[in-house]
Write an enzyme that holds these catalytic residues in place. Sequence first.
Site, PDB file in Angstrom:
ATOM      1  CB  SER A  24       0.962 -11.559   1.149  1.00  0.00           C
ATOM      2  OG  SER A  24       1.049 -10.169   1.105  1.00  0.00           O
ATOM      3  NE  ARG A 121      -6.202   0.796  -0.952  1.00  0.00           N
ATOM      4  CZ  ARG A 121      -5.517  -0.244  -0.514  1.00  0.00           C
ATOM      5  NH1 ARG A 121      -5.945  -0.929   0.528  1.00  0.00           N
ATOM      6  NH2 ARG A 121      -4.414  -0.611  -1.119  1.00  0.00           N
ATOM      7  CG  ASP A 315       2.819  -3.604   2.435  1.00  0.00           C
ATOM      8  OD1 ASP A 315       2.224  -2.695   1.826  1.00  0.00           O
ATOM      9  OD2 ASP A 315       2.543  -4.808   2.291  1.00  0.00           O
ATOM     10  NE  ARG A 346       0.090   2.552   4.382  1.00  0.00           N
ATOM     11  CZ  ARG A 346       0.089   1.233   4.210  1.00  0.00           C
ATOM     12  NH1 ARG A 346       0.955   0.687   3.388  1.00  0.00           N
ATOM     13  NH2 ARG A 346      -0.772   0.474   4.847  1.00  0.00           N
ATOM     14  NE  ARG A 387       1.379  -2.787   5.846  1.00  0.00           N
ATOM     15  CZ  ARG A 387       1.467  -4.026   6.340  1.00  0.00           C
ATOM     16  NH1 ARG A 387       2.109  -4.245   7.464  1.00  0.00           N
ATOM     17  NH2 ARG A 387       0.905  -5.050   5.713  1.00  0.00           N
TER      18      ARG A 387
END
Length: 427
Positions: A24, A121, A315, A346, A387
């Site tokens: 970030s 997205r 996250d 996710r 991730r």
Amino acid sequence: MNILHVSKAASFDLQISNIAPDKSISHRCALFSLLSDKTSIVRNYLRAEDTLCTLNIVKSLGAEVKDESGILYITPPSCIIEPPSILDCGNSGTAMRLFMGFLSSCSGFFVLHGDKYLANRPMKRVAEPLRNIGAKIDGRKKGDLSPICIRGGGLKSFDYKSPISSAQVKSALILSAVNSKNDMPSIFSEPELSRDHTEKMLKGMGADIRCESGKITVYPNKKPLQPLDITIPADPSSAFFFAAAAAVTPNSKVTLKNVLLNKTRIEAYKILQKMGAKVEFVKKDEKYENIGDIIVQHAPLKAVEVSENISWLIDELPALSIVFAHAQGISSVKNAKELRVKESDRISAVVQNLKLCGIEAAEKEDGYNIKGGEFKSFKVQSFGDHRIAMSFAIAALACGGVIEDTECINTSFPNFIDILSKLTRVE
Ligand code: S3P
């Protein structure tokens, strides 16, 4: 397609000083350097696919970037250049949304695009409030999906109450206001504080941004901001994979060096603590942000319910789900619908993969329930999501496993596998 074979790990006591730099903050260093008129100095910039895309975009907009012995010197152009080709955001939602805000305030025509995952997205969350203040933004599905086309300039001020707590939405709007040519202040608020690097860094650069009782008031720049002079700390979200590994592996301990300790980024470590793991934060430094070491040690783990401060955990929830699967009892995650619009869905990726590991998991609209149990050797896929790939590499430490389609790890943590190979055999 890359396939990762991870063997069962023995106990370990490891100090890690080469966790990937914060993603970030790296994105923001590159982009925010465009708001100054002098050269920004950035040490320890994350050289991963996502943040290299941002750096390339900054170059395409006219900045000169010199890399001298690993230190970046970013000199902004006197005026943003209208690039002749599309600006490639790769897999990065942060890059696309932050540039949407910034470029809406620049005069010129800009097209942002990315890979097949980013192309699906939602961008409406940023496009809509920006359109309401005069930005001309279009894209597929009425401007919700990329390619996103922007004709920037001429923005009005705003008083925007975001329905979601999202640092990307907040940053896009703050950037549009800081760089706007009008004289009026803008106000932004969100349901719960999301990560606050944008406010902190821009204030550090001299921007007039006031944060009071949940409201952020942004005054447009009268003059260029001060350049950045920063050393980027290790990314707590990347470090968390190894924190999770230590928490679930009996007789193990990890010391994670020089990690960003911003309170909006270390909530997952607090959940580990709540579950019974031993976690210690050792603050060492403060410039723009708090920085220090985090020490995590295994202990028997108990189940937990997670339903608050979700944006501070978003996250790390995939890696936390692996810890839940090792705990005594049923853990649950609620109010986390945002997980469905990350690099993959996710919620469904975690539940589907855990079932393949022999763990009982149930999908909910806004989260999941996971019952602690015995892992069995598995083969799962990453869904193209870094991730998910790294979380299941950590899951494999319990029993051995195969993770398919792991190129995505390079978007945020290119040396992840090198570090993992210190814990076990990785092929
Ligand atoms: C980010 C904000 C978060 C996070 C993402 C990085 C940022 O998204 O998930 O990985 O750098 O601003 P939100 O916009 O949901 O807060």
